[in-house]
Design a protein around this motif. Structure first.
Motif, PDB file in Angstrom:
ATOM      1  N   ASP A 149      22.331 -42.258 -28.728  1.00 32.34           N
ATOM      2  CA  ASP A 149      22.167 -43.368 -29.413  1.00 32.34           C
ATOM      3  C   ASP A 149      23.916 -42.618 -29.603  1.00 32.34           C
ATOM      4  OD1 ASP A 149      23.702 -45.113 -30.535  1.00 32.34           O
ATOM      5  OD2 ASP A 149      22.076 -45.353 -31.675  1.00 32.34           O
ATOM      6  N   PRO A 150      25.332 -43.327 -28.802  1.00 34.56           N
ATOM      7  CA  PRO A 150      26.238 -42.341 -29.003  1.00 34.56           C
ATOM      8  C   PRO A 150      26.799 -43.205 -30.423  1.00 34.56           C
ATOM      9  CG  PRO A 150      25.849 -43.698 -27.087  1.00 34.56           C
ATOM     10  CD  PRO A 150      24.710 -43.550 -26.974  1.00 34.56           C
ATOM     11  N   ALA A 151      26.102 -44.410 -30.935  1.00 33.00           N
ATOM     12  CA  ALA A 151      26.353 -44.553 -31.881  1.00 33.00           C
ATOM     13  C   ALA A 151      26.468 -43.443 -33.185  1.00 33.00           C
ATOM     14  CB  ALA A 151      26.242 -46.289 -32.539  1.00 33.00           C
ATOM     15  N   THR A 152      25.129 -42.945 -32.923  1.00 38.30           N
ATOM     16  CA  THR A 152      24.266 -42.571 -34.507  1.00 38.30           C
ATOM     17  C   THR A 152      24.363 -40.766 -33.764  1.00 38.30           C
ATOM     18  OG1 THR A 152      22.622 -42.570 -33.840  1.00 38.30           O
ATOM     19  CG2 THR A 152      23.107 -44.147 -35.098  1.00 38.30           C
ATOM     20  N   GLY A 153      24.662 -40.622 -33.127  1.00 45.92           N
ATOM     21  CA  GLY A 153      24.865 -38.629 -32.348  1.00 45.92           C
ATOM     22  C   GLY A 153      23.348 -38.278 -32.143  1.00 45.92           C
ATOM     23  N   TRP A 167      20.859 -25.590 -28.157  1.00 42.58           N
ATOM     24  CA  TRP A 167      21.823 -26.533 -28.973  1.00 42.58           C
ATOM     25  C   TRP A 167      23.123 -25.685 -29.634  1.00 42.58           C
ATOM     26  CZ3 TRP A 167      21.239 -25.949 -34.099  1.00 42.58           C
ATOM     27  CH2 TRP A 167      20.229 -25.463 -34.585  1.00 42.58           C
ATOM     28  N   ALA A 168      24.059 -25.826 -30.367  1.00 42.74           N
ATOM     29  CA  ALA A 168      24.743 -25.314 -30.782  1.00 42.74           C
ATOM     30  C   ALA A 168      25.172 -25.848 -31.973  1.00 42.74           C
ATOM     31  CB  ALA A 168      25.583 -24.242 -30.002  1.00 42.74           C
ATOM     32  N   ARG A 199      19.905 -34.445 -33.988  1.00 41.37           N
ATOM     33  CA  ARG A 199      20.973 -34.776 -34.658  1.00 41.37           C
ATOM     34  C   ARG A 199      22.326 -34.628 -34.243  1.00 41.37           C
ATOM     35  NH1 ARG A 199      19.923 -39.875 -36.843  1.00 41.37           N
ATOM     36  NH2 ARG A 199      18.282 -40.241 -38.312  1.00 41.37           N
ATOM     37  N   LEU A 200      22.893 -34.789 -33.639  1.00 36.23           N
ATOM     38  CA  LEU A 200      23.829 -34.480 -32.805  1.00 36.23           C
ATOM     39  C   LEU A 200      24.788 -33.820 -33.679  1.00 36.23           C
ATOM     40  CD1 LEU A 200      24.027 -35.472 -28.871  1.00 36.23           C
ATOM     41  CD2 LEU A 200      22.349 -33.824 -29.410  1.00 36.23           C
ATOM     42  N   THR A 201      25.707 -33.402 -33.735  1.00 36.96           N
ATOM     43  CA  THR A 201      26.827 -32.910 -34.954  1.00 36.96           C
ATOM     44  C   THR A 201      28.159 -33.323 -33.878  1.00 36.96           C
ATOM     45  OG1 THR A 201      26.908 -30.669 -35.455  1.00 36.96           O
ATOM     46  CG2 THR A 201      25.264 -31.961 -36.483  1.00 36.96           C
ATOM     47  N   ILE A 202      29.300 -33.160 -34.571  1.00 40.58           N
ATOM     48  CA  ILE A 202      30.593 -34.022 -34.078  1.00 40.58           C
ATOM     49  C   ILE A 202      30.978 -32.575 -33.648  1.00 40.58           C
ATOM     50  CG2 ILE A 202      33.286 -33.869 -34.205  1.00 40.58           C
ATOM     51  CD1 ILE A 202      32.444 -36.345 -36.376  1.00 40.58           C
ATOM     52  N   GLY A 268      28.297 -32.968 -24.859  1.00 42.04           N
ATOM     53  CA  GLY A 268      28.876 -32.830 -26.196  1.00 42.04           C
ATOM     54  C   GLY A 268      29.145 -34.272 -27.047  1.00 42.04           C
ATOM     55  N   TYR A 269      29.874 -34.106 -28.608  1.00 38.56           N
ATOM     56  CA  TYR A 269      29.534 -34.983 -29.262  1.00 38.56           C
ATOM     57  C   TYR A 269      30.898 -35.284 -30.221  1.00 38.56           C
ATOM     58  CZ  TYR A 269      27.721 -39.040 -32.813  1.00 38.56           C
ATOM     59  OH  TYR A 269      27.291 -39.557 -32.886  1.00 38.56           O
ATOM     60  N   ASP A 270      31.753 -35.537 -30.441  1.00 37.76           N
ATOM     61  CA  ASP A 270      32.639 -36.109 -30.616  1.00 37.76           C
ATOM     62  C   ASP A 270      32.709 -37.260 -31.740  1.00 37.76           C
ATOM     63  OD1 ASP A 270      34.261 -34.524 -28.874  1.00 37.76           O
ATOM     64  OD2 ASP A 270      34.424 -36.391 -27.640  1.00 37.76           O
ATOM     65  N   GLY A 271      30.977 -37.404 -31.995  1.00 41.61           N
ATOM     66  CA  GLY A 271      30.948 -38.674 -32.908  1.00 41.61           C
ATOM     67  C   GLY A 271      31.415 -40.183 -33.032  1.00 41.61           C
TER      68      GLY A 271
END
Length: 288
Positions: A149-153, A167-168, A199-202, A268-271
Motif C-alpha cells: 500500500d503506497p499510501a501507508t507503507g 529488508w534494510a 512497515r516500510l520506512t522512508i 524503495g519507499y519514499d513515503g
C-alpha cells in the motif's frame, strides 16, 4: 605381417567422420534453437516495464541460465491494482527446460488473474496453488507474493516454499525474513500460506529474489542471504539507490558456483502523500 588399409578403407573412414560431424552439428543447432526458444519464451512473459507510483521506486535484475539446456522458469512481476495497491511476485519453477519456462508463464498469469478476485497474499497463493493442483501439472513453483500500500507503507508478504526476502532501513538496521511459509505451488491442495506484515520506512529498501542469486555449490543459502542483507543495509544508509542495489545483488549471483536463472526485485519507499483507497476497501489480514 601387417599391411596398410586400402584407399577404399580411408574413404569409408572419412565418410563416417563427415557423417558424425554433420550429425553433431545438427544436434548442436537443435540444442541452441531450444535454448533460444526458451530464453525468448521467458523474456516474453516478463513485464516489459514497471509501474510508476509516487513514493515507490522499483528496480529489477534478471539473468536466464544459458548453459546447455539449463533454461529454467525464474520470474518477477509487478502490477498495480485498481485501488492503487501494488502486487509483486518473484518465483522459480522446478526444472530447466522449455516446459519450465512455459509453466512459469502459467503461474505468473494465474497470479495476476486471481489477484482481481483477492489480492490478499495468503489467500491469493492458496487459490493459485489449488488451481495448479487441479490442472494436474507435473511441475511445481516456489513463489513470494507481496502486496504494498503506497499510501501507508504497509507491505504484506506470503511465501510458497521460496527463499526469504531481505529488508534494510536508513538507520543501518537490516534483516532476513525467516518467518514460516507454505509449501510450493502445485504440490498440496488446500495448503495454507501465512502472511507477514512489514512497515516500510522512508528511504528503506525491500529485496525479493530467487535462489539462483544466493545459493549454489560455492555459496550456502545463509551466506548468500547475509551478503544481500549487507548490500541492502549499505544501500539504504547511502540513500536507497534501488537500481544500483539490484545490479549489486545480481553481481553476487556469479559467486553461487553454477549457471542458474536469477531474478531480483528491489522496492524503495519514499513515503505516501495520500491514501490510495478508503480503509474499508482493504483486505484484512493478521500482522506477521
Amino acid at each position: 605381417m601387417y599391411r596398410g588399409g586400402t584407399a577404399d578403407d580411408g574413404e569409408e573412414l572419412l565418410s563416417r567422420l563427415e557423417s558424425l560431424t554433420a550429425r553433431a552439428r545438427r544436434l548442436a543447432e537443435t540444442q541452441r534453437s531450444r535454448v533460444e526458444l526458451a530464453v525468448a519464451l521467458q523474456r516474453g512473459m516478463l513485464p516489459r516495464e514497471l509501474p510508476r507510483t509516487p513514493g515507490v521506486r522499483l528496480a529489477v535484475g534478471y539473468r536466464p541460465a544459458t548453459q546447455g539446456l539449463n533454461v529454467g522458469g525464474d520470474w518477477y512481476d509487478v502490477f498495480t491494482l485498481p485501488d492503487g495497491r501494488i502486487g509483486m511476485s518473484v518465483g522459480d519453477v522446478q526444472g530447466h527446460n522449455i516446459a519450465a519456462a512455459a509453466f512459469m508463464g502459467q503461474v505468473r498469469v494465474g497470479l495476476r488473474a486471481l489477484a482481481s478476485v483477492t489480492a490478499a497474499p495468503g489467500e491469493l497463493l492458496g487459490r493459485t496453488n489449488d488451481l495448479l493442483v487441479s490442472l494436474g501439472a507435473d511441475l511445481f513453483a516456489t513463489c513470494t507474493f507481496a502486496l504494498l500500500d503506497p499510501a501507508t507503507g504497509t507491505l504484506d508478504c506470503a511465501r510458497a516454499g521460496h527463499v526469504p526476502h531481505v529488508w534494510a532501513t536508513t538507520d543501518g538496521d537490516s534483516g532476513v525474513d525467516e518467518t514460516e511459509g507454505g509449501p510450493p505451488l502445485g504440490v498440496l491442495s488446500g495448503a495454507d500460506y501465512p502472511v507477514t506484515r512489514h512497515r516500510l520506512t522512508i528511504g528503506g529498501v525491500f529485496v525479493l529474489l530467487t535462489d539462483g542469486v544466493v545459493e549454489g555449490p560455492a555459496l550456502l543459502l545463509d551466506d548468500g542471504l547475509r551478503q544481500v542483507r549487507d548490500l541492502a543495509a549499505d544501500a539504504a544508509v547511502a540513500g536507497g539507490d534501488v537500481d544500483a542495489l539490484a545490479a549489486d545483488v545480481m553481481d553476487r549471483a556469479t559467486a553461487v558456483g553454477h549457471e542458474d536463472d536469477a531474478a531480483v526485485l528491489v522496492v524503495g519507499y519514499d513515503g505516501g502523500s495520500r491514501r490510495a483507497h478508503p480503509p474499508e476497501a482493504r483486505d484484512r489480514e493478521p500482522e506477521g
